[in-house]
Design a protein around this motif. Structure first.
Motif, PDB file in Angstrom:
ATOM      1  N   TYR A  35      45.008  51.854  34.272  1.00  0.00           N
ATOM      2  CA  TYR A  35      45.605  51.021  35.307  1.00  0.00           C
ATOM      3  C   TYR A  35      47.072  50.859  34.943  1.00  0.00           C
ATOM      4  O   TYR A  35      47.393  50.342  33.865  1.00  0.00           O
ATOM      5  CB  TYR A  35      44.923  49.651  35.376  1.00  0.00           C
ATOM      6  N   GLY A  36      47.941  51.312  35.819  1.00  0.00           N
ATOM      7  CA  GLY A  36      49.376  51.269  35.513  1.00  0.00           C
ATOM      8  C   GLY A  36      49.663  52.057  34.246  1.00  0.00           C
ATOM      9  O   GLY A  36      49.237  53.192  34.095  1.00  0.00           O
ATOM     10  N   LYS A  37      50.332  51.414  33.306  1.00  0.00           N
ATOM     11  CA  LYS A  37      50.668  52.067  32.034  1.00  0.00           C
ATOM     12  C   LYS A  37      49.584  51.891  30.981  1.00  0.00           C
ATOM     13  O   LYS A  37      49.671  52.430  29.893  1.00  0.00           O
ATOM     14  CB  LYS A  37      51.989  51.512  31.487  1.00  0.00           C
ATOM     15  N   GLY A  38      48.551  51.123  31.301  1.00  0.00           N
ATOM     16  CA  GLY A  38      47.528  50.805  30.318  1.00  0.00           C
ATOM     17  C   GLY A  38      46.301  51.692  30.408  1.00  0.00           C
ATOM     18  O   GLY A  38      46.004  52.272  31.454  1.00  0.00           O
ATOM     19  N   GLU A  39      45.602  51.775  29.293  1.00  0.00           N
ATOM     20  CA  GLU A  39      44.331  52.494  29.236  1.00  0.00           C
ATOM     21  C   GLU A  39      43.374  51.745  28.324  1.00  0.00           C
ATOM     22  O   GLU A  39      43.764  51.263  27.265  1.00  0.00           O
ATOM     23  CB  GLU A  39      44.526  53.907  28.691  1.00  0.00           C
ATOM     24  N   LEU A  40      42.137  51.656  28.772  1.00  0.00           N
ATOM     25  CA  LEU A  40      41.075  51.074  27.967  1.00  0.00           C
ATOM     26  C   LEU A  40      40.179  52.212  27.523  1.00  0.00           C
ATOM     27  O   LEU A  40      39.629  52.942  28.350  1.00  0.00           O
ATOM     28  CB  LEU A  40      40.293  50.048  28.786  1.00  0.00           C
ATOM     29  N   ASP A  41      40.043  52.389  26.210  1.00  0.00           N
ATOM     30  CA  ASP A  41      39.271  53.517  25.692  1.00  0.00           C
ATOM     31  C   ASP A  41      37.825  53.458  26.156  1.00  0.00           C
ATOM     32  O   ASP A  41      37.281  54.450  26.636  1.00  0.00           O
ATOM     33  CB  ASP A  41      39.320  53.553  24.157  1.00  0.00           C
ATOM     34  N   ILE A  42      37.192  52.306  25.984  1.00  0.00           N
ATOM     35  CA  ILE A  42      35.799  52.128  26.393  1.00  0.00           C
ATOM     36  C   ILE A  42      35.644  50.729  26.996  1.00  0.00           C
ATOM     37  O   ILE A  42      36.164  49.755  26.457  1.00  0.00           O
ATOM     38  CB  ILE A  42      34.829  52.266  25.195  1.00  0.00           C
ATOM     39  N   VAL A  51      32.895  44.110  27.320  1.00  0.00           N
ATOM     40  CA  VAL A  51      33.598  44.397  26.074  1.00  0.00           C
ATOM     41  C   VAL A  51      34.604  45.517  26.295  1.00  0.00           C
ATOM     42  O   VAL A  51      34.240  46.608  26.755  1.00  0.00           O
ATOM     43  CB  VAL A  51      32.597  44.784  24.960  1.00  0.00           C
ATOM     44  N   PHE A  52      35.852  45.234  25.984  1.00  0.00           N
ATOM     45  CA  PHE A  52      36.936  46.209  26.075  1.00  0.00           C
ATOM     46  C   PHE A  52      37.213  46.698  24.658  1.00  0.00           C
ATOM     47  O   PHE A  52      37.554  45.904  23.779  1.00  0.00           O
ATOM     48  CB  PHE A  52      38.169  45.566  26.705  1.00  0.00           C
ATOM     49  N   VAL A  53      37.039  47.998  24.452  1.00  0.00           N
ATOM     50  CA  VAL A  53      37.069  48.549  23.098  1.00  0.00           C
ATOM     51  C   VAL A  53      38.248  49.486  22.911  1.00  0.00           C
ATOM     52  O   VAL A  53      38.414  50.451  23.671  1.00  0.00           O
ATOM     53  CB  VAL A  53      35.753  49.309  22.786  1.00  0.00           C
ATOM     54  N   GLU A  54      39.037  49.207  21.917  1.00  0.00           N
ATOM     55  CA  GLU A  54      40.105  50.115  21.472  1.00  0.00           C
ATOM     56  C   GLU A  54      39.541  50.889  20.291  1.00  0.00           C
ATOM     57  O   GLU A  54      39.040  50.300  19.333  1.00  0.00           O
ATOM     58  CB  GLU A  54      41.342  49.311  21.057  1.00  0.00           C
ATOM     59  N   THR A  86      45.582  45.222  30.877  1.00  0.00           N
ATOM     60  CA  THR A  86      44.743  46.209  31.549  1.00  0.00           C
ATOM     61  C   THR A  86      43.332  45.670  31.736  1.00  0.00           C
ATOM     62  O   THR A  86      42.714  45.866  32.791  1.00  0.00           O
ATOM     63  CB  THR A  86      44.742  47.534  30.760  1.00  0.00           C
ATOM     64  N   ALA A  87      42.814  44.959  30.750  1.00  0.00           N
ATOM     65  CA  ALA A  87      41.497  44.329  30.866  1.00  0.00           C
ATOM     66  C   ALA A  87      41.496  43.282  31.984  1.00  0.00           C
ATOM     67  O   ALA A  87      40.534  43.184  32.754  1.00  0.00           O
ATOM     68  CB  ALA A  87      41.088  43.702  29.536  1.00  0.00           C
ATOM     69  N   GLN A  88      42.579  42.522  32.102  1.00  0.00           N
ATOM     70  CA  GLN A  88      42.678  41.537  33.181  1.00  0.00           C
ATOM     71  C   GLN A  88      42.661  42.224  34.541  1.00  0.00           C
ATOM     72  O   GLN A  88      42.029  41.741  35.484  1.00  0.00           O
ATOM     73  CB  GLN A  88      43.941  40.697  33.011  1.00  0.00           C
ATOM     74  N   ALA A  89      43.346  43.363  34.646  1.00  0.00           N
ATOM     75  CA  ALA A  89      43.340  44.128  35.899  1.00  0.00           C
ATOM     76  C   ALA A  89      41.926  44.609  36.221  1.00  0.00           C
ATOM     77  O   ALA A  89      41.475  44.533  37.373  1.00  0.00           O
ATOM     78  CB  ALA A  89      44.302  45.315  35.801  1.00  0.00           C
ATOM     79  N   TYR A  90      41.211  45.084  35.204  1.00  0.00           N
ATOM     80  CA  TYR A  90      39.833  45.539  35.404  1.00  0.00           C
ATOM     81  C   TYR A  90      38.969  44.384  35.915  1.00  0.00           C
ATOM     82  O   TYR A  90      38.199  44.544  36.866  1.00  0.00           O
ATOM     83  CB  TYR A  90      39.254  46.108  34.102  1.00  0.00           C
ATOM     84  N   LEU A  91      39.100  43.226  35.288  1.00  0.00           N
ATOM     85  CA  LEU A  91      38.304  42.071  35.695  1.00  0.00           C
ATOM     86  C   LEU A  91      38.655  41.602  37.105  1.00  0.00           C
ATOM     87  O   LEU A  91      37.785  41.113  37.835  1.00  0.00           O
ATOM     88  CB  LEU A  91      38.472  40.929  34.687  1.00  0.00           C
ATOM     89  N   HIS A  92      39.914  41.753  37.489  1.00  0.00           N
ATOM     90  CA  HIS A  92      40.327  41.399  38.851  1.00  0.00           C
ATOM     91  C   HIS A  92      39.661  42.337  39.867  1.00  0.00           C
ATOM     92  O   HIS A  92      39.222  41.901  40.925  1.00  0.00           O
ATOM     93  CB  HIS A  92      41.854  41.460  38.965  1.00  0.00           C
ATOM     94  N   LEU A  93      39.583  43.620  39.512  1.00  0.00           N
ATOM     95  CA  LEU A  93      38.987  44.618  40.412  1.00  0.00           C
ATOM     96  C   LEU A  93      37.467  44.637  40.345  1.00  0.00           C
ATOM     97  O   LEU A  93      36.801  45.078  41.288  1.00  0.00           O
ATOM     98  CB  LEU A  93      39.538  46.005  40.078  1.00  0.00           C
ATOM     99  N   HIS A  94      36.909  44.188  39.219  1.00  0.00           N
ATOM    100  CA  HIS A  94      35.457  44.196  39.000  1.00  0.00           C
ATOM    101  C   HIS A  94      35.029  42.822  38.477  1.00  0.00           C
ATOM    102  O   HIS A  94      34.706  42.677  37.286  1.00  0.00           O
ATOM    103  CB  HIS A  94      35.077  45.279  37.980  1.00  0.00           C
ATOM    104  N   PRO A  95      35.019  41.807  39.344  1.00  0.00           N
ATOM    105  CA  PRO A  95      34.679  40.453  38.883  1.00  0.00           C
ATOM    106  C   PRO A  95      33.284  40.401  38.253  1.00  0.00           C
ATOM    107  O   PRO A  95      32.372  41.107  38.672  1.00  0.00           O
ATOM    108  CB  PRO A  95      34.727  39.611  40.160  1.00  0.00           C
ATOM    109  N   ARG A 101      35.538  40.276  25.981  1.00  0.00           N
ATOM    110  CA  ARG A 101      35.783  40.357  24.540  1.00  0.00           C
ATOM    111  C   ARG A 101      36.578  41.625  24.262  1.00  0.00           C
ATOM    112  O   ARG A 101      36.335  42.662  24.857  1.00  0.00           O
ATOM    113  CB  ARG A 101      34.446  40.395  23.803  1.00  0.00           C
ATOM    114  N   MET A 102      37.529  41.515  23.339  1.00  0.00           N
ATOM    115  CA  MET A 102      38.361  42.649  22.929  1.00  0.00           C
ATOM    116  C   MET A 102      37.932  43.076  21.527  1.00  0.00           C
ATOM    117  O   MET A 102      38.089  42.317  20.577  1.00  0.00           O
ATOM    118  CB  MET A 102      39.841  42.278  22.933  1.00  0.00           C
ATOM    119  N   ASP A 103      37.374  44.284  21.419  1.00  0.00           N
ATOM    120  CA  ASP A 103      36.899  44.810  20.141  1.00  0.00           C
ATOM    121  C   ASP A 103      37.732  46.006  19.701  1.00  0.00           C
ATOM    122  O   ASP A 103      38.398  46.647  20.522  1.00  0.00           O
ATOM    123  CB  ASP A 103      35.444  45.287  20.255  1.00  0.00           C
TER     124      ASP A 103
END
Length: 130
Positions: A35-42, A51-54, A86-95, A101-103
């Protein structure tokens, strides 16, 4: 499968991390979500958490005499800030009602030029890393 590039090492580590999570009951919802300049690995979930995993993967020689910094040390403040956004954007699009949690998952590989398949020395899952 000899890994030559940083991208190949990273892709291998992300695949191992996703497998590791599945074996522990997580549902892997997305990989390499951008999303934009961000990427969430998993992006994975449990019954109570999203769970947002780097994933950080590093190769080490077995005879390494000096202690090396763990792969998770590569997650600096700017990377944390970008993955949170990026996680906030994901949560906005997928409530969801699940708790976010950030792992960080660290993958330690043995560096060996002759082995076809990399040997995973250790996987370290840091829950709630940031």
């Amino acid at each position: 499968m000899i890994l030559h590039t940083t991208k190949e090492i990273g892709d291998f580590g992300e695949a191992r991390a996703a497998h590791y999570l599945r074996l522990r009951g997580y549902t892997v919802k997305e990989r390499n979500w951008r999303y934009g300049k961000g990427e969430l690995d998993i992006i994975a979930s449990t019954p109570r958490s999203i769970v947002f995993v780097e994933v950080k993967t590093r190769s080490y020689t077995p005879d390494s005499a000096e202690p090396v910094p763990p792969p998770g040390n590569a997650v600096r403040a700017d990377k944390k800030r970008l993955t949170r956004q990026t996680a906030q954007a994901y949560l906005h699009l997928h409530p969801t009602k699940k708790s976010p949690r950030m792992d960080v998952i660290e993958i330690f590989l043995e560096k060996n030029a002759t082995r076809k398949k990399p040997k995973v020395l250790r996987i370290n899952h840091i829950k709630g890393a940031y």
